[in-house]
Enzyme design. Structure first.
Site, PDB file in Angstrom:
ATOM      1  N   GLN A 109     -39.807  14.122  25.516  1.00  0.00           N
ATOM      2  CA  GLN A 109     -40.734  13.391  26.376  1.00  0.00           C
ATOM      3  C   GLN A 109     -42.190  13.666  25.968  1.00  0.00           C
ATOM      4  O   GLN A 109     -43.019  12.754  25.970  1.00  0.00           O
ATOM      5  CB  GLN A 109     -40.498  13.819  27.820  1.00  0.00           C
ATOM      6  CG  GLN A 109     -41.299  13.087  28.865  1.00  0.00           C
ATOM      7  CD  GLN A 109     -41.219  13.825  30.181  1.00  0.00           C
ATOM      8  OE1 GLN A 109     -41.849  14.854  30.359  1.00  0.00           O
ATOM      9  NE2 GLN A 109     -40.403  13.328  31.083  1.00  0.00           N
ATOM     10  N   GLY A 142     -44.076   8.554  30.613  1.00  0.00           N
ATOM     11  CA  GLY A 142     -43.515   9.513  29.665  1.00  0.00           C
ATOM     12  C   GLY A 142     -42.005   9.416  29.591  1.00  0.00           C
ATOM     13  O   GLY A 142     -41.413   9.448  28.509  1.00  0.00           O
ATOM     14  N   ASP A 143     -41.364   9.281  30.753  1.00  0.00           N
ATOM     15  CA  ASP A 143     -39.917   9.065  30.777  1.00  0.00           C
ATOM     16  C   ASP A 143     -39.553   7.782  30.049  1.00  0.00           C
ATOM     17  O   ASP A 143     -38.596   7.732  29.267  1.00  0.00           O
ATOM     18  CB  ASP A 143     -39.428   8.962  32.229  1.00  0.00           C
ATOM     19  CG  ASP A 143     -39.211  10.321  32.863  1.00  0.00           C
ATOM     20  OD1 ASP A 143     -39.161  11.321  32.144  1.00  0.00           O
ATOM     21  OD2 ASP A 143     -39.097  10.381  34.098  1.00  0.00           O
ATOM     22  N   GLU A 144     -40.314   6.726  30.333  1.00  0.00           N
ATOM     23  CA  GLU A 144     -39.983   5.422  29.759  1.00  0.00           C
ATOM     24  C   GLU A 144     -40.226   5.399  28.257  1.00  0.00           C
ATOM     25  O   GLU A 144     -39.471   4.772  27.510  1.00  0.00           O
ATOM     26  CB  GLU A 144     -40.783   4.338  30.474  1.00  0.00           C
ATOM     27  CG  GLU A 144     -40.318   4.162  31.917  1.00  0.00           C
ATOM     28  CD  GLU A 144     -41.275   3.379  32.777  1.00  0.00           C
ATOM     29  OE1 GLU A 144     -42.452   3.230  32.376  1.00  0.00           O
ATOM     30  OE2 GLU A 144     -40.861   2.918  33.855  1.00  0.00           O
TER      31      GLU A 144
END
Length: 405
Positions: A208, A176-178
């Site tokens: 996100q 999700g961060d990426e």
């Protein structure tokens, strides 16, 4: 700056003020720095990026640096600045006048509360591109909630469709961060191009949660059109068989031989060409039938693969059909394709050395540069404050005593 004999990078001349920390923001700004932007990492002297303390460390005599921090902060300069102090706010606004992009990943509303949000800063620089990565976006019923990667994975449905049948499972990386990293990078570059054409900056709002939802493949349409709530399938595929993880003599491989052409190649290689015309499994739809697949196809594949190692299967079949060994990370580091594409870079911290992943973006005329190190806290205070604002060393010391730097 481009040195004599080197190729120019595409974002040279672009200045980014980077207020981000952990992964989603630092990864995005590192991509920009690899592409040539000048990225200045700004940290509160009393509360710097806490990934600086993540193990393992690169150790050089009495100094150490987090390998995790290094992975996402190469090629950056670093200064300290406390935006809670009035002098700190004023200094930041003056830096913004000479910048092109501001990046932050605070909870929605924090920068506005500090008095240095986009609406304030655009008065100082109308061309400014201001990118904010947050858990849930800048507005909406969840916008004030704190969030981690798992927050987006959970609410977006990613957890519910991942893992083995029966129980939702977190995807084993901070995806999700990426995802937010990549969408923020795309949005920022799009806004920057617009600003160069029109003189008009803008606010880039990336959540996100939104980014995680965008990774759920066809789960939304499966429900809205087909009425199906997607469930975890483990290593199976909802539309294709055989397509997944299969056991070899010494490990596991991915095998995707579900089309008629690939099935024909498989049967011929393993010496059973008569199966190509077997009326029960001679077409892709017939092989996809779960009962037929489990009774006829799966046992045959397991029998074939059991006589070969992963490497033997890959060497024999990878050029003919989708079949690759499932590698552990030690094997990944030895992979000839990844090494050929320079996806592992040598990183040095004094006498300490490690390998980090490189940049997947391969540009023929303006290649990325992944050679720079990650900065120490505030290592460039003296240089940058003098260059941008004309602040001399003695004045910096006064600001430091006041808790501004």
């Amino acid at each position: 700056m481009t040195r004599i004999g080197e190729k120019m990078r595409p974002l040279e001349g672009v200045t980014v003020l980077d207020l981000t920390r952990v992964v989603a923001g630092p990864y995005a700004t590192m991509i920009l720095s690899d592409l040539g932007a000048r990225v200045i990492k700004i940290e509160n002297p009393n509360d710097p990026d806490y990934t600086r303390d993540f193990e393992p460390y690169l150790v050089d005599e009495d100094k150490k640096q987090s390998a995790f921090f290094a992975q996402y902060n190469r090629n950056k300069e670093a200064i300290t600045l406390n935006l809670k102090e009035e002098d700190g706010k004023e200094i930041f606004r003056n830096l913004v006048i000479k910048a092109d992009i501001v990046f932050e990943n605070y909870r929605a509303g924090i920068m506005d509360k500090l008095g240095v949000g986009y609406e304030n800063l655009k008065q100082y620089n109308p061309k400014l591109v201001y990118t904010a990565i947050s858990g849930f976006g800048q507005k909406g019923p969840y916008s004030k909630w704190p969030a981690y990667d798992n927050s987006g994975q959970a609410l977006s449905g990613l957890w519910s469709i991942n893992g083995m049948p029966g129980e939702p499972t977190r995807i084993g990386t901070i995806i999700g961060d990426e995802a937010a990293t990549f969408f923020a990078t795309i949005g920022t570059l799009s806004a920057y191009i617009h600003a160069q054409k029109t003189g008009e900056g803008q606010f880039v709002d990336v959540a996100q949660l939104d980014s995680s939802l965008a990774l759920t493949e066809n789960a939304v349409s499966n429900y809205t059109v087909g009425g199906q709530i997607q469930q975890p399938l483990g290593n199976d595929h909802p539309l294709c068989r055989p397509y997944g993880k299969f056991k070899a003599k010494d490990g596991y491989v991915f095998f995707g031989g579900y089309t008629d052409r690939f099935w024909k190649t498989t049967c011929e290689f393993f010496g059973e060409p008569e199966l190509i015309n077997d009326p029960e499994i001679d077409t892709m739809p017939k092989r996809f039938n779960e009962e037929t697949y489990n009774r006829r196809v799966l046992p045959k594949i397991n029998e074939w693969f059991s006589h070969y190692t992963c490497q033997e299967l890959q060497d024999a079949l990878a050029e003919k059909l989708p079949l690759t060994a499932i590698h552990s990370m030690d094997q990944v580091l030895e992979d000839p394709q990844l090494n050929f594409r320079e996806m592992f870079i040598d990183y040095y911290y004094g006498k300490a050395h490690g390998k980090l992943f490189g940049n997947p973006i391969k540009l023929s005329a303006t290649p990325c540069d992944t050679s720079g190190g990650a900065p120490e806290i505030g290592q460039d205070n003296e240089k940058i404050y003098k260059e941008f604002l004309g602040i001399e060393k003695k004045e910096l010391e006064k600001y430091k005593e006041k808790g501004v730097l």
